[in-house]
Design a protein around this motif. Structure first.
Motif, PDB file in Angstrom:
ATOM      1  N   LEU A  94     -13.613 -14.304 -10.473  1.00  0.00           N
ATOM      2  CA  LEU A  94     -12.247 -14.033  -9.626  1.00  0.00           C
ATOM      3  C   LEU A  94     -11.579 -12.979 -10.462  1.00  0.00           C
ATOM      4  N   ALA A  95     -11.527 -12.889 -11.774  1.00  0.00           N
ATOM      5  CA  ALA A  95     -10.846 -11.719 -12.392  1.00  0.00           C
ATOM      6  C   ALA A  95     -11.606 -10.424 -11.858  1.00  0.00           C
ATOM      7  N   ASN A  96     -12.582 -10.476 -11.975  1.00  0.00           N
ATOM      8  CA  ASN A  96     -13.234  -9.195 -11.392  1.00  0.00           C
ATOM      9  C   ASN A  96     -12.860  -8.646 -10.171  1.00  0.00           C
ATOM     10  N   LEU A  97     -12.929  -9.766  -9.145  1.00  0.00           N
ATOM     11  CA  LEU A  97     -12.408  -9.362  -7.964  1.00  0.00           C
ATOM     12  C   LEU A  97     -10.906  -8.907  -7.705  1.00  0.00           C
ATOM     13  N   LEU A  98     -10.331  -9.462  -8.644  1.00  0.00           N
ATOM     14  CA  LEU A  98      -8.796  -9.019  -8.653  1.00  0.00           C
ATOM     15  C   LEU A  98      -8.420  -7.681  -9.230  1.00  0.00           C
ATOM     16  N   LEU A  99      -9.531  -7.112  -9.742  1.00  0.00           N
ATOM     17  CA  LEU A  99      -9.482  -5.661 -10.379  1.00  0.00           C
ATOM     18  C   LEU A  99      -9.328  -4.671  -9.288  1.00  0.00           C
ATOM     19  N   GLU A 100      -9.772  -5.210  -8.075  1.00  0.00           N
ATOM     20  CA  GLU A 100      -9.560  -4.338  -6.777  1.00  0.00           C
ATOM     21  C   GLU A 100      -8.277  -3.859  -6.518  1.00  0.00           C
ATOM     22  N   GLN A 101      -7.087  -4.831  -7.202  1.00  0.00           N
ATOM     23  CA  GLN A 101      -5.609  -4.716  -6.866  1.00  0.00           C
ATOM     24  C   GLN A 101      -4.942  -4.160  -8.083  1.00  0.00           C
ATOM     25  N   GLY A 142     -13.847  -6.346 -22.771  1.00  0.00           N
ATOM     26  CA  GLY A 142     -13.551  -7.488 -23.886  1.00  0.00           C
ATOM     27  C   GLY A 142     -12.705  -8.485 -23.050  1.00  0.00           C
ATOM     28  N   GLY A 143     -13.014  -8.504 -21.767  1.00  0.00           N
ATOM     29  CA  GLY A 143     -12.201  -9.363 -20.818  1.00  0.00           C
ATOM     30  C   GLY A 143     -10.741  -8.963 -20.557  1.00  0.00           C
ATOM     31  N   GLY A 144     -10.385  -7.765 -21.085  1.00  0.00           N
ATOM     32  CA  GLY A 144      -8.901  -7.303 -20.480  1.00  0.00           C
ATOM     33  C   GLY A 144      -9.026  -6.577 -19.050  1.00  0.00           C
ATOM     34  N   PRO A 145      -7.937  -6.361 -18.611  1.00  0.00           N
ATOM     35  CA  PRO A 145      -7.811  -5.620 -17.355  1.00  0.00           C
ATOM     36  C   PRO A 145      -8.022  -4.232 -17.383  1.00  0.00           C
ATOM     37  N   ALA A 146      -9.242  -3.736 -16.609  1.00  0.00           N
ATOM     38  CA  ALA A 146      -9.485  -2.462 -16.740  1.00  0.00           C
ATOM     39  C   ALA A 146      -9.215  -1.799 -15.683  1.00  0.00           C
ATOM     40  N   LEU A 147      -8.841  -0.351 -15.788  1.00  0.00           N
ATOM     41  CA  LEU A 147      -8.479   0.613 -14.714  1.00  0.00           C
ATOM     42  C   LEU A 147      -9.683   0.985 -13.658  1.00  0.00           C
ATOM     43  N   THR A 148     -10.273   0.027 -13.181  1.00  0.00           N
ATOM     44  CA  THR A 148     -11.439   0.113 -12.230  1.00  0.00           C
ATOM     45  C   THR A 148     -11.079  -0.804 -11.078  1.00  0.00           C
ATOM     46  N   ASN A 149     -11.986  -0.371 -10.026  1.00  0.00           N
ATOM     47  CA  ASN A 149     -11.874  -1.474  -9.060  1.00  0.00           C
ATOM     48  C   ASN A 149     -12.964  -2.439  -9.354  1.00  0.00           C
ATOM     49  N   SER A 150     -13.050  -3.406  -8.421  1.00  0.00           N
ATOM     50  CA  SER A 150     -13.951  -4.711  -8.697  1.00  0.00           C
ATOM     51  C   SER A 150     -15.438  -4.327  -8.794  1.00  0.00           C
ATOM     52  N   GLY A 151     -15.982  -3.014  -8.341  1.00  0.00           N
ATOM     53  CA  GLY A 151     -17.291  -2.625  -8.557  1.00  0.00           C
ATOM     54  C   GLY A 151     -17.271  -1.818  -9.888  1.00  0.00           C
ATOM     55  N   GLY A 152     -16.310  -1.664 -10.799  1.00  0.00           N
ATOM     56  CA  GLY A 152     -16.682  -0.987 -12.006  1.00  0.00           C
ATOM     57  C   GLY A 152     -16.099   0.738 -11.630  1.00  0.00           C
ATOM     58  N   VAL A 153     -15.713   1.134 -10.645  1.00  0.00           N
ATOM     59  CA  VAL A 153     -15.538   2.620 -10.385  1.00  0.00           C
ATOM     60  C   VAL A 153     -14.100   2.733 -11.073  1.00  0.00           C
TER      61      VAL A 153
END
Length: 318
Positions: A21-28, A116-127
């Protein structure tokens, strides 16, 4: 001037770790419809805005979007916190760790291993996030319409994220963020319609003879008529060429020396429509295909010979 308050704009409660879910939330967080894109879009508009009312609105909303970025980033970090600790301390066997970070149907292993589990400035696909997401053009009527659409897109993404989790605390926080998209959309729309006239964007009017014409450009089934293409706003016309009354061809005027060079190049590069040259693909086909091609040339092809790599002459085109 910016001053940070350590308390979030909305309280975040996360029930359990959920790297997927964390990965999906990176979209926002770092996606095209996300909070960073919104904050930078409105901030850059604010810097160039001369109208005092719109200027205040843009910096207020840009700053709030940064606070929303903090909320999303906090949720991502909290959802990843358990997995982050387990990976950092290596408490699982190699196989168990691999299974835990690869997840079930998500790409959270990228954020687990790379960030390392931190919020990355990417979208949910890693872009990675890019400033190309900021589509400001510098005209208020165009930018406000773009802002309205951006808030609408962000609301839809929040709806989809809410539907993807059963964590009540996450749902509640996402619901707040979704609701603020609605509020911002209304502010931008009010600002747009406080500008009169606000259409068409820019200063120059359109060509009167074409501004309210709808061309039916697709052939086949009977077209559906509606307010987007019918009277009284639109004159409905079939597809036409040369609607300006001209030849419909490209016309250019060249100096005499330029025209001579163009003609010379055209003659030098002219193709022969009567030729049927043998191609590398034909040669590479080998066997019956090459033989059939050669026979066909002997029966009806244009005269001439071509020598293959084996030195044998074959009938072929010029």
């Amino acid at each position: 001037m910016f001053a940070h308050t350590k308390r979030l704009q909305y309280t975040v409660r996360v029930t359990e770790s959920n790297p997927g879910l964390a990965n999906l939330l990176l979209e926002q967080f770092g996606g095209p419809q996300g909070e960073l894109a919104a904050a930078t879009r409105y901030f850059t508009q604010y810097l160039a805005e001369d109208d005092p009312g719109r200027r205040d609105m843009l910096i207020d909303i840009a700053t709030e979007e940064l606070s929303h970025l903090e909320i999303i980033g906090t949720i991502v970090a909290m959802l990843n916190k358990g997995a982050k600790g387990r990976i950092a301390e290596g408490v699982d066997s190699e196989a168990d760790m691999y299974r835990s970070i690869s997840g079930a149907g998500n790409d959270s292993h990228v954020t687990q291993l790379l960030y390392g589990g931190g919020p990355a400035l990417t979208n949910s696909g890693g872009v990675p996030w890019t400033s190309a997401y900021v589509d400001t053009i510098g005209d208020p009527t165009a930018d406000l319409r773009s802002n309205i659409a951006a808030e609408a897109r962000a609301k839809i993404i929040y709806e989809r994220l809410i539907n993807a989790t059963d964590d009540p605390g996450v749902k509640e926080a996402l619901g707040f963020l979704m609701t603020r998209e609605i509020a911002h959309q209304q502010s931008f729309e009010k600002a747009l319609y406080s500008l009169q006239p606000n259409f068409p964007p820019g200063k120059l009017p359109g060509m009167a003879e074409f501004a309210n014409v709808y061309f039916d450009m697709s052939q086949g089934e009977t077209p559906t008529r509606g307010p987007w293409n019918k009277e009284p706003t639109f004159e409905y016309r079939q597809a036409e060429t040369a609607v300006d009354g001209g030849s419909g061809n490209g016309e250019v005027t060249l100096a005499a020396d330029e025209a001579a060079c163009v003609q010379q190049a055209a003659e030098r590069l002219r193709s022969d429509p009567d030729s049927d040259p043998q191609t590398g693909a034909m040669l590479g086909a080998g066997g019956d295909a090459a033989a059939n091609t050669s026979a066909a040339r002997q029966r009806g092809g244009k005269g001439g010979t071509a020598t293959l790599d084996d030195g044998e002459p074959r009938s072929g085109g010029a």
